[in-house]
Design a protein around this motif. Structure first.
Motif, PDB file in Angstrom:
ATOM      1  N   TYR A  19     -25.387  14.591 -22.835  1.00  0.00           N
ATOM      2  CA  TYR A  19     -25.337  13.122 -22.761  1.00  0.00           C
ATOM      3  C   TYR A  19     -23.886  12.637 -22.873  1.00  0.00           C
ATOM      4  CZ  TYR A  19     -26.101   8.226 -23.792  1.00  0.00           C
ATOM      5  OH  TYR A  19     -26.054   6.851 -23.745  1.00  0.00           O
ATOM      6  N   THR A  20     -23.146  13.238 -23.823  1.00  0.00           N
ATOM      7  CA  THR A  20     -21.742  12.866 -23.988  1.00  0.00           C
ATOM      8  C   THR A  20     -20.901  13.704 -23.030  1.00  0.00           C
ATOM      9  OG1 THR A  20     -22.169  12.390 -26.303  1.00  0.00           O
ATOM     10  CG2 THR A  20     -19.869  12.639 -25.671  1.00  0.00           C
ATOM     11  N   GLN A  21     -20.238  13.025 -22.099  1.00  0.00           N
ATOM     12  CA  GLN A  21     -19.458  13.742 -21.086  1.00  0.00           C
ATOM     13  C   GLN A  21     -18.044  14.027 -21.594  1.00  0.00           C
ATOM     14  OE1 GLN A  21     -19.914  12.824 -16.899  1.00  0.00           O
ATOM     15  NE2 GLN A  21     -20.964  10.962 -17.519  1.00  0.00           N
ATOM     16  N   SER A  22     -17.576  15.223 -21.359  1.00  0.00           N
ATOM     17  CA  SER A  22     -16.249  15.614 -21.811  1.00  0.00           C
ATOM     18  C   SER A  22     -15.191  15.119 -20.818  1.00  0.00           C
ATOM     19  CB  SER A  22     -16.197  17.137 -21.931  1.00  0.00           C
ATOM     20  OG  SER A  22     -14.885  17.577 -21.870  1.00  0.00           O
ATOM     21  N   ILE A  23     -14.278  14.295 -21.321  1.00  0.00           N
ATOM     22  CA  ILE A  23     -13.237  13.745 -20.448  1.00  0.00           C
ATOM     23  C   ILE A  23     -12.329  14.868 -19.931  1.00  0.00           C
ATOM     24  CG2 ILE A  23     -11.178  12.251 -20.402  1.00  0.00           C
ATOM     25  CD1 ILE A  23     -12.702  10.416 -22.374  1.00  0.00           C
TER      26      ILE A  23
ATOM     27  N   VAL B 211     -41.553   9.623 -23.518  1.00  0.00           N
ATOM     28  CA  VAL B 211     -40.325   8.958 -23.980  1.00  0.00           C
ATOM     29  C   VAL B 211     -39.265   9.023 -22.877  1.00  0.00           C
ATOM     30  CG1 VAL B 211     -38.403   9.098 -25.632  1.00  0.00           C
ATOM     31  CG2 VAL B 211     -40.750   9.400 -26.442  1.00  0.00           C
TER      32      VAL B 211
ATOM     33  N   GLN C 122     -37.728   5.818 -20.499  1.00  0.00           N
ATOM     34  CA  GLN C 122     -36.303   5.513 -20.374  1.00  0.00           C
ATOM     35  C   GLN C 122     -35.883   5.494 -18.896  1.00  0.00           C
ATOM     36  OE1 GLN C 122     -33.515   8.305 -22.020  1.00  0.00           O
ATOM     37  NE2 GLN C 122     -31.991   6.736 -22.377  1.00  0.00           N
TER      38      GLN C 122
ATOM     39  N   VAL D  19     -40.679   6.009 -30.389  1.00  0.00           N
ATOM     40  CA  VAL D  19     -39.237   5.966 -30.092  1.00  0.00           C
ATOM     41  C   VAL D  19     -38.923   4.740 -29.261  1.00  0.00           C
ATOM     42  CG1 VAL D  19     -37.337   7.215 -28.965  1.00  0.00           C
ATOM     43  CG2 VAL D  19     -39.173   8.483 -30.025  1.00  0.00           C
TER      44      VAL D  19
ATOM     45  N   GLN E 291     -35.510   3.234 -27.227  1.00  0.00           N
ATOM     46  CA  GLN E 291     -34.113   3.572 -26.927  1.00  0.00           C
ATOM     47  C   GLN E 291     -33.550   2.743 -25.785  1.00  0.00           C
ATOM     48  OE1 GLN E 291     -33.942   7.736 -26.018  1.00  0.00           O
ATOM     49  NE2 GLN E 291     -35.437   7.623 -24.392  1.00  0.00           N
TER      50      GLN E 291
ATOM     51  N   GLY F 164     -29.680   2.871 -23.646  1.00  0.00           N
ATOM     52  CA  GLY F 164     -28.327   3.432 -23.553  1.00  0.00           C
ATOM     53  C   GLY F 164     -28.148   4.548 -24.556  1.00  0.00           C
ATOM     54  N   GLY F 165     -27.084   4.475 -25.346  1.00  0.00           N
ATOM     55  CA  GLY F 165     -26.801   5.521 -26.324  1.00  0.00           C
ATOM     56  C   GLY F 165     -27.483   5.302 -27.662  1.00  0.00           C
TER      57      GLY F 165
ATOM     58  N   ARG G  45     -30.826   4.934 -30.130  1.00  0.00           N
ATOM     59  CA  ARG G  45     -32.234   5.321 -30.178  1.00  0.00           C
ATOM     60  C   ARG G  45     -32.760   5.131 -31.605  1.00  0.00           C
ATOM     61  NH1 ARG G  45     -33.433  11.025 -27.801  1.00  0.00           N
ATOM     62  NH2 ARG G  45     -32.581  11.824 -29.735  1.00  0.00           N
TER      63      ARG G  45
ATOM     64  N   ARG H 121     -25.065   7.390 -29.756  1.00  0.00           N
ATOM     65  CA  ARG H 121     -24.268   8.421 -29.088  1.00  0.00           C
ATOM     66  C   ARG H 121     -23.289   7.786 -28.109  1.00  0.00           C
ATOM     67  NH1 ARG H 121     -28.275  12.883 -26.765  1.00  0.00           N
ATOM     68  NH2 ARG H 121     -29.209  11.048 -25.822  1.00  0.00           N
ATOM     69  N   SER H 122     -22.138   8.407 -28.014  1.00  0.00           N
ATOM     70  CA  SER H 122     -21.130   7.889 -27.094  1.00  0.00           C
ATOM     71  C   SER H 122     -21.271   8.601 -25.745  1.00  0.00           C
ATOM     72  CB  SER H 122     -19.752   8.144 -27.698  1.00  0.00           C
ATOM     73  OG  SER H 122     -18.788   7.998 -26.706  1.00  0.00           O
ATOM     74  N   GLY H 123     -21.058   7.867 -24.679  1.00  0.00           N
ATOM     75  CA  GLY H 123     -21.181   8.448 -23.344  1.00  0.00           C
ATOM     76  C   GLY H 123     -20.045   9.397 -22.998  1.00  0.00           C
ATOM     77  N   TYR H 124     -18.884   9.174 -23.630  1.00  0.00           N
ATOM     78  CA  TYR H 124     -17.722  10.020 -23.328  1.00  0.00           C
ATOM     79  C   TYR H 124     -17.091  10.566 -24.607  1.00  0.00           C
ATOM     80  CZ  TYR H 124     -17.980   8.252 -18.614  1.00  0.00           C
ATOM     81  OH  TYR H 124     -18.425   7.948 -17.350  1.00  0.00           O
ATOM     82  N   GLY H 125     -16.512  11.721 -24.495  1.00  0.00           N
ATOM     83  CA  GLY H 125     -15.820  12.330 -25.627  1.00  0.00           C
ATOM     84  C   GLY H 125     -14.878  13.397 -25.121  1.00  0.00           C
TER      85      GLY H 125
END
Lengths: 572, 204
Positions: free
Chosen positions: A96-100, A161, A165, B160, B162, B164-165, B167, B199-203
């Motif tokens: 879900y979290t994309q690595s830059i 679920v 979404q 649940v 939710q 986006g990020g 939930r 949760r963050s979309g980018y990291g």
């Protein structure tokens, strides 16, 4: 340097480029893929191929788990299959979290150097396979049956679920799509440049009617009729509101879901008025006799079509001030034909918009060549491109790779259920993973070619700048060889992302019917286009709620002689 | 223009630095207290199981049925833990939760609990074996088991929400205690847990 030496070098450069283009035209597997080996029934070699080509911790770790899960599922090692599927779900959640840093790296290398994150439609398939595995475990271990049946229903709740979404994000099948976001508006303007407008309408993966239907079956099996009612109702609405049409399924499927809905409403009780109204409206729905019990047979057929690589040569046309992409087709006749068709369907200058543009830019020959080229006129941006060095960087051309999908080839004409030597009913297509894969590839195609174009231009430009920084004069022999070597590096790294979960079925057929309670001998007869019939029989213990039989029938593409039917689940 | 050139020169170093930093990440394991909560996700975890079990058993033993039983029978009530069905969307180790319930009952000292059917069958087999192989002084007699006075059962549900990020996960545990003689429901308990995950979309 004499003109003749220059010509020889140029010829050499062109030859090397062509060799590279053909050499790079590789799918991830040099020989047979795990899916093809499974089709032939060679499970041991298929497993070896997976462990040799994918690693547990590499960029293809998701595929490692997915492909092994499919194999263990077919081998009836349900616990191990579920372990891999759980690992796959954990990975998908972590993506879900994309690595830059990885996004940046991908921009400078290629999509194959990035972690494979799967497709949205994998998630329902994972939950479905897990639920079927738990149901099979319940059958094999009666003392723990309740907890395994509960576990199967947990998978269905997780699936619900996910689909809720997905529906929130895409709008689902409840209403006509009206996406007025800025991205959508930009896409609407850009789409004619890259793909024909009507080809990409209504092909989003918005919800999954089959997943809801199967969820209904599993809830009905555990006598959770209220949950089953909701799932059958959702399946019916989704099939009716566009799913049937989108995936070319028979029109009566929504009525089958309605039959399930009526049945569980009757079992649950308290819906007398609604039942009466629904039965009045749908008088053709047959009501089961009280002495009969329900059976669901699911037949997975074949494997999903393979993603392959299509190479394009990008060059600059200085006269027309445009960038020109030409497909370089390789492989056997069937593959070459598929590559040309894919290119002309999606990328070639075949729309009226493109034809007029070509006519305005060049001579009449460009209009005729439209089907084999893609022309991107730079217009006033040409001078900037020259200043930036893009045009010079493309002196030897640059390789762009995109994916294409091999044509869908279904050698099966129909499947039937036979009981006690008599034809009982027909298995109907409830889902087409082939069309889903195709539509997903179509949807991503214009974005993929844009990304590939930008990536290869950046790479060519960076290489040119590097040579300049290194003080290499580019108009002498050394300079040309240096430029060639950077083109070689760029060509090698320019691979399309052909990674996919290959052991997914091509099509899912299903039949829901009623039989007397007790042991029953059921036969599936699968009719091939060659006239051959594959028969597969199982003894099924029919119980009062819902009995389930799940099989996978493989037919090899080249020869219909080799067929394999694996019964993965025969349960009460 | 000059700034742009500097920026272009800087980009490869930035990329390399980022990649080098990510390459430095290695596996690290440390021993921590089993009671310490490590919430890596919004999933049901060991701490949830322990907290819910303790809270519910404490509530259960505060109801009048314990004293009523002591007054009428003159002994501590014996409870059998039957099924707790997981109707949530998460795979919850129900056995772990049942063990937490049993520990909470035993720790209170106000009630006993008897083994479930599977364990009972195993013990009976052992007693049968004792009849054949153990000395008379050490043999345990058949037919001397303590019968349960009350049966504990229940469900775990969840839903649940939710976007986006974000939930929100909501768990609800419902337990009930049934008098095995009269089928009277002498206690009904409920415990809710709500968790928010962002949760963050980018990291990096």
């Amino acid at each position: 340097m004499s003109a003749s030496i220059k010509k020889v070098i140029l010829l050499f450069v062109v030859l090397v480029q062509l060799c590279l283009l053909s050499a790079c035209n590789l799918t991830p597997f040099q020989q047979l893929s795990p899916a093809q080996l499974v089709q032939q029934g060679n499970f041991v070699k298929a497993k070896q191929t997976i462990t040799n080509n994918y690693s547990k911790s590499g960029n293809e770790r998701l595929l490692y788990h997915l492909e092994l899960a499919s194999l263990f599922h077919l081998e009836k090692n349900f616990a191990q299959s579920n372990q891999h599927l759980s690992d796959a779900l954990t990975l998908i959640d972590s993506f879900y979290t994309q690595s830059i840093s990885q996004l940046v790296m991908t921009q400078f290398s290629g999509p194959t150097y990035a972690t494979f994150k799967g497709e949205a439609y994998y998630v329902p398939q994972i939950h479905i396979m897990k639920a079927l595995n738990f149901s099979a475990l319940a059958k094999s271990q009666p003392t723990k049956a309740d907890s395994y049946f509960d576990a199967a229903l947990i998978e269905m709740r997780q699936l619900d679920v996910f689909l809720a979404q997905l529906k929130d994000e895409t709008g689902g099948y409840n209403s006509v799509q009206t996406d007025d976001s800025l991205t959508a508006k930009i896409n609407r303007v850009l789409t004619p440049v890259f793909t024909p407008t009507d080809l990409l309408n209504n092909i989003d993966y918005k919800d999954d009617a089959f997943a809801h239907f199967l969820s209904g079956v599993l809830f009905e099996q555990s006598a959770e009729f209220d949950s089953a009612r909701l799932q059958y109702q959702r399946a019916m609405q989704i099939y009716e509101n566009g799913f049937e049409q989108q995936y070319k399924l028979p029109a009566e499927i929504s009525n089958k879901a309605l039959a399930g809905l009526l049945r569980v409403m009757q079992h649950a009780g308290g819906y007398e008025t609604e039942l009466l109204a629904l039965r009045k409206k749908h008088q053709d729905i047959v009501q089961n006799s009280n002495n009969l019990a329900n059976v669901t047979v699911i037949q997975n057929i074949g494997i999903a079509p393979q993603r392959k690589q299509l190479n394009l040569l990008l060059k600059a046309d200085t006269q027309a001030k445009a960038l020109v992409m030409t497909p370089i087709v390789f492989g056997n006749t069937k593959e070459r034909r598929a590559q040309m068709r894919w290119f002309s369907m999606l990328h070639a200058d075949t729309s009226l918009f493109d034809m007029i543009q070509n006519y305005m830019l060049g001579d009449i020959g460009d209009v005729a060549m439209g089907v084999v080229t893609k022309r991107i006129p730079l217009g006033p941006l040409w001078d900037d491109a020259v200043k930036l060095g893009i045009i010079d960087a493309l002196e030897f051309g640059s390789r762009i790779s995109v994916t294409y999908l091999e044509p869908i080839d279904t050698p099966i004409t129909k499947s039937e259920i036979w009981v006690a030597g008599k034809r009982h009913t027909q298995l109907l297509p409830y889902h087409s993973i082939s069309l889903l894969t195709l539509q997903d590839a179509l949807k991503k195609s214009h974005n993929e070619i844009q990304m590939a174009l930008v990536r290869e231009l950046s790479k060519a430009l960076s290489a040119k700048k590097l040579l300049k920084e290194a003080g290499v004069k580019q108009d002498n022999l050394l300079g040309r060889l240096a430029k060639l070597s950077t083109s070689v590096v760029n060509a090698v790294t320019a691979s399309a992302d052909t990674r996919q979960w290959q052991t997914l079925p091509s099509e899912i057929r299903l039949a829901q019917f009623s039989l007397p309670i007790g042991e029953q001998q059921i036969t599936i007869k699968t009719y091939l286009s060659s006239g051959r019939i594959i028969e597969h029989s199982e003894k099924l213990m029919v119980n009062k709620n819902m009995s389930l039989w799940h099989t996978h029938t493989f037919v090899t593409k080249n020869s219909e002689q080799a067929t394999l039917t694996k019964s993965t689940l025969n349960m009460e | 223009m000059k700034n742009n050139r500097t920026l272009i020169k800087f980009v490869p170093f930035a990329v390399l630095a980022t990649l080098s930093l990510s390459a430095c990440k290695s596996t690290k394991v440390e021993r921590i207290d089993a009671n310490q909560e490590v919430a890596l996700s919004d999933k049901w975890n060991g701490k949830d199981s322990q907290l819910v079990a303790e809270a519910m058993i404490s509530d259960m033993l505060s109801f009048p049925w314990v004293n009523d039983h002591l007054k009428n029978e003159g002994s501590r009530p014996a409870i059998i833990v039957q099924t707790v069905r997981n109707k949530s969307h998460q795979h919850i180790a129900v056995d772990t939760f049942l063990n937490d319930l049993k520990r909470a009952i035993l720790r209170s000292g106000q009630a006993d609990f008897v083994a479930n059917q599977e364990i009972r069958n195993e013990i009976r087999e052992e007693r049968k074996d004792q009849e054949l192989n153990a000395s008379l002084e050490t043999q345990n007699e058949m037919g001397q088991e303590q019968g349960a006075d009350y049966a504990l059962s229940g469900t775990i549900n969840s839903f649940v929400d939710q976007q986006g990020g974000k939930r929100v996960t909501f768990y609800q545990v419902d337990l009930r205690l049934i008098d095995m003689t009269s089928n009277r429901e002498v206690w009904n308990g409920q415990k809710k847990i709500q968790k928010l995950q962002e949760r963050s979309g980018y990291g990096f």
